[in-house]
Scaffold this motif. Structure first.
Motif, PDB file in Angstrom:
ATOM      1  N   ASN A 141     -33.746  39.468  25.281  1.00 47.68           N
ATOM      2  CA  ASN A 141     -32.843  40.572  25.606  1.00 47.68           C
ATOM      3  C   ASN A 141     -33.615  41.879  25.813  1.00 47.68           C
ATOM      4  N   ILE A 142     -34.698  42.049  25.053  1.00 50.05           N
ATOM      5  CA  ILE A 142     -35.521  43.258  25.224  1.00 50.05           C
ATOM      6  C   ILE A 142     -36.200  43.221  26.591  1.00 50.05           C
ATOM      7  N   LEU A 143     -36.732  42.050  26.942  1.00 54.04           N
ATOM      8  CA  LEU A 143     -37.364  41.916  28.257  1.00 54.04           C
ATOM      9  C   LEU A 143     -36.343  42.229  29.354  1.00 54.04           C
ATOM     10  N   ALA A 144     -35.122  41.717  29.203  1.00 57.17           N
ATOM     11  CA  ALA A 144     -34.075  41.971  30.208  1.00 57.17           C
ATOM     12  C   ALA A 144     -33.793  43.473  30.325  1.00 57.17           C
ATOM     13  N   THR A 145     -33.707  44.149  29.187  1.00 59.44           N
ATOM     14  CA  THR A 145     -33.453  45.600  29.198  1.00 59.44           C
ATOM     15  C   THR A 145     -34.558  46.344  29.935  1.00 59.44           C
ATOM     16  N   LEU A 146     -35.812  45.989  29.605  1.00 60.37           N
ATOM     17  CA  LEU A 146     -36.941  46.688  30.236  1.00 60.37           C
ATOM     18  C   LEU A 146     -37.007  46.381  31.735  1.00 60.37           C
ATOM     19  N   LEU A 147     -36.731  45.138  32.110  1.00 60.41           N
ATOM     20  CA  LEU A 147     -36.755  44.789  33.538  1.00 60.41           C
ATOM     21  C   LEU A 147     -35.679  45.560  34.299  1.00 60.41           C
ATOM     22  N   ARG A 148     -34.478  45.626  33.707  1.00 57.82           N
ATOM     23  CA  ARG A 148     -33.401  46.373  34.378  1.00 57.82           C
ATOM     24  C   ARG A 148     -33.789  47.840  34.517  1.00 57.82           C
ATOM     25  N   ALA A 149     -34.452  48.359  33.471  1.00 57.94           N
ATOM     26  CA  ALA A 149     -34.886  49.759  33.517  1.00 57.94           C
ATOM     27  C   ALA A 149     -35.894  49.995  34.628  1.00 57.94           C
ATOM     28  N   HIS A 150     -36.568  48.944  35.057  1.00 56.64           N
ATOM     29  CA  HIS A 150     -37.535  49.063  36.145  1.00 56.64           C
ATOM     30  C   HIS A 150     -36.955  48.597  37.473  1.00 56.64           C
ATOM     31  N   GLY A 151     -35.633  48.502  37.530  1.00 59.75           N
ATOM     32  CA  GLY A 151     -34.970  48.237  38.802  1.00 59.75           C
ATOM     33  C   GLY A 151     -34.788  46.775  39.157  1.00 59.75           C
ATOM     34  N   PHE A 152     -35.108  45.858  38.248  1.00 57.32           N
ATOM     35  CA  PHE A 152     -34.919  44.440  38.562  1.00 57.32           C
ATOM     36  C   PHE A 152     -33.460  44.026  38.326  1.00 57.32           C
ATOM     37  N   VAL A 153     -32.994  43.141  39.195  1.00 59.15           N
ATOM     38  CA  VAL A 153     -31.721  42.483  38.930  1.00 59.15           C
ATOM     39  C   VAL A 153     -32.053  41.301  38.023  1.00 59.15           C
ATOM     40  N   VAL A 154     -31.415  41.239  36.866  1.00 58.99           N
ATOM     41  CA  VAL A 154     -31.720  40.172  35.905  1.00 58.99           C
ATOM     42  C   VAL A 154     -30.524  39.228  35.772  1.00 58.99           C
ATOM     43  N   HIS A 155     -30.760  37.957  36.050  1.00 57.21           N
ATOM     44  CA  HIS A 155     -29.743  36.939  35.828  1.00 57.21           C
ATOM     45  C   HIS A 155     -30.089  36.272  34.501  1.00 57.21           C
ATOM     46  N   ASP A 156     -29.434  36.697  33.441  1.00 51.37           N
ATOM     47  CA  ASP A 156     -29.751  36.194  32.104  1.00 51.37           C
ATOM     48  C   ASP A 156     -28.834  35.011  31.786  1.00 51.37           C
ATOM     49  N   LEU A 157     -29.424  33.836  31.670  1.00 51.28           N
ATOM     50  CA  LEU A 157     -28.625  32.622  31.458  1.00 51.28           C
ATOM     51  C   LEU A 157     -28.290  32.385  29.990  1.00 51.28           C
ATOM     52  N   GLY A 158     -28.851  33.180  29.097  1.00 47.16           N
ATOM     53  CA  GLY A 158     -28.522  33.044  27.685  1.00 47.16           C
ATOM     54  C   GLY A 158     -29.471  32.133  26.923  1.00 47.16           C
ATOM     55  N   VAL A 159     -28.928  31.466  25.905  1.00 44.46           N
ATOM     56  CA  VAL A 159     -29.769  30.622  25.031  1.00 44.46           C
ATOM     57  C   VAL A 159     -29.358  29.161  25.107  1.00 44.46           C
ATOM     58  N   ASN A 160     -30.262  28.306  24.622  1.00 45.90           N
ATOM     59  CA  ASN A 160     -29.985  26.859  24.574  1.00 45.90           C
ATOM     60  C   ASN A 160     -29.578  26.336  25.960  1.00 45.90           C
ATOM     61  N   VAL A 161     -30.256  26.835  26.976  1.00 47.94           N
ATOM     62  CA  VAL A 161     -29.873  26.557  28.369  1.00 47.94           C
ATOM     63  C   VAL A 161     -30.477  25.231  28.843  1.00 47.94           C
ATOM     64  N   PRO A 162     -29.664  24.301  29.358  1.00 54.13           N
ATOM     65  CA  PRO A 162     -30.226  23.059  29.896  1.00 54.13           C
ATOM     66  C   PRO A 162     -31.099  23.364  31.114  1.00 54.13           C
ATOM     67  N   PRO A 163     -32.270  22.722  31.231  1.00 50.52           N
ATOM     68  CA  PRO A 163     -33.170  23.014  32.344  1.00 50.52           C
ATOM     69  C   PRO A 163     -32.504  22.923  33.725  1.00 50.52           C
ATOM     70  N   ALA A 164     -31.564  21.998  33.905  1.00 47.84           N
ATOM     71  CA  ALA A 164     -30.914  21.835  35.219  1.00 47.84           C
ATOM     72  C   ALA A 164     -30.134  23.099  35.617  1.00 47.84           C
ATOM     73  N   VAL A 165     -29.633  23.837  34.622  1.00 49.70           N
ATOM     74  CA  VAL A 165     -28.869  25.054  34.909  1.00 49.70           C
ATOM     75  C   VAL A 165     -29.784  26.116  35.544  1.00 49.70           C
ATOM     76  N   VAL A 166     -31.043  26.122  35.106  1.00 54.87           N
ATOM     77  CA  VAL A 166     -32.016  27.069  35.675  1.00 54.87           C
ATOM     78  C   VAL A 166     -32.198  26.763  37.159  1.00 54.87           C
ATOM     79  N   VAL A 167     -32.325  25.482  37.475  1.00 58.12           N
ATOM     80  CA  VAL A 167     -32.528  25.086  38.870  1.00 58.12           C
ATOM     81  C   VAL A 167     -31.340  25.551  39.722  1.00 58.12           C
ATOM     82  N   ASP A 168     -30.135  25.334  39.214  1.00 52.62           N
ATOM     83  CA  ASP A 168     -28.939  25.754  39.965  1.00 52.62           C
ATOM     84  C   ASP A 168     -28.956  27.260  40.216  1.00 52.62           C
ATOM     85  N   LYS A 169     -29.342  28.015  39.185  1.00 54.94           N
ATOM     86  CA  LYS A 169     -29.323  29.486  39.331  1.00 54.94           C
ATOM     87  C   LYS A 169     -30.393  29.948  40.316  1.00 54.94           C
TER      88      LYS A 169
END
Ligand code: B12
Length: 234
Positions: free
Chosen positions: A123-151
């Motif tokens: 969450n800290i990394l997401a905050t800092l990335l957003r502060a630097h202008g990145f769009v962050v798609h945060d999938l959360g925790v305990n995420v199945p690897p296949a969900v990453v591929v879909d995103k």
């Protein structure tokens, strides 16, 4: 093949969290929510670097981890420390968000993968990335690897970042990297792994492009990938 935890020696910084500690990190270790909030507020008002204040909070968490490991603290103390840390980050967040220019930079998919529910660092990394202008798609925790591929297929980000605090998540990270490869998506993204438990050996195991136990270094890497400049905070 399942890799035993001992094949991935933890970084000395992660293991020896208790070697140096400040009043603030001690207040976290002693599980004093009010005192932590007061100290964080005072430090920020006095103009201290929010990343330094964050580092001290994190050091307190590392010592809590040591006490948990040695049996001095139980899960209830671990949970309480997480709540105290979250409150500290809530106070720090507006200051962290000021640390970089909010120019459009790129897109990042972030996740803590299957088997791991730790998300404070992600969450800290997401905050800092957003502060630097990145769009962050945060999938959360305990995420199945296949969900990453879909995103990744859906959003075509510049980078994918996995956060791990528990060694059993290494297999999930490697699985996700393999699935990205199989889907023909791996070449289109840079893959980074991070979180206190990661090391260069983990980067190699996963087949990632970058590894760090420091969110600011992660931001600097993301900026370098999209051709931006790291701010002073990185
Ligand atoms: C808080 C905590 C918890 C909380 C988590 C709350 C939450 N919402 O995250 C709770 C109580 C839920 C918890 C649960 C458990 N925990 Co725990 N936990 C911790 C503790 C004390 C602190 C972790 C933390 O948040 N640190 C602060 C953050 C900010 O640090 P960080 O994640 O490293 O992030 C920084 C960088 O690494 C970087 N970063 C993070 N991610 C990424 C990603 C990228 C791409 C990049 C570039 C950078 C980056 O950014 C951050 C800022 O710089 C650690 C101890 C320790 N040494 O860390 C144990 C620890 C991680 N937990 C541990 C264990 C064993 C557990 C449990 C299994 C306990 C149990 N018996 O149930 C469960 C896990 C359940 C699961 N399946 O995940 C062990 C793991 C051991 C191992 N070798 O795997 C540790 C090390 C404690 C110990 N020494 O035994 N835990």
């Amino acid at each position: 093949m399942r890799h035993a935890v001992r094949e991935f020696p933890l970084s000395p910084r992660f293991v020896e969290g208790g070697s140096m500690s400040s009043v603030l990190s001690q207040a976290i270790v002693e599980l004093e929510p009010q005192r932590v909030a007061t100290l964080v507020g005072e430090r920020l008002e006095a103009g201290h670097d929010p990343l330094q204040v964050l580092a001290e909070c994190r050091q307190g968490m590392a010592i809590v981890g040591e006490r948990f490991q040695s049996g001095e603290y139980f899960l209830s103390e671990l949970l309480l420390s997480a709540e105290i840390f979250k409150d500290a980050v809530r106070i720090l967040e507006p200051y962290l968000a000021k640390s970089g220019p909010p120019e459009p930079a790129g897109a990042v998919v972030l996740a803590t993968l299957k088997g791991d529910i730790h998300d404070l660092g992600k969450n800290i990394l997401a905050t800092l990335l957003r502060a630097h202008g990145f769009v962050v798609h945060d999938l959360g925790v305990n995420v199945p690897p296949a969900v990453v591929v879909d995103k990744v297929r859906e959003t075509r980000p510049d980078l994918v970042g996995f956060s791990a605090l528990i060694t059993t998540a290494f297999e999930s990270m490697r699985e996700a990297a393999g699935l990205l490869e199989q889907a023909g998506l791996r070449d289109g993204v840079k893959l980074m792994v991070g979180g206190g438990v990661t090391t260069p050996a983990v980067k190699q195991f996963v087949g990632a492009d970058f590894q760090s136990t420091d969110a600011s270094a992660g931001v600097a890497y993301c900026l370098s990938v999209v051709g931006g400049q790291a701010s002073h905070a990185c």
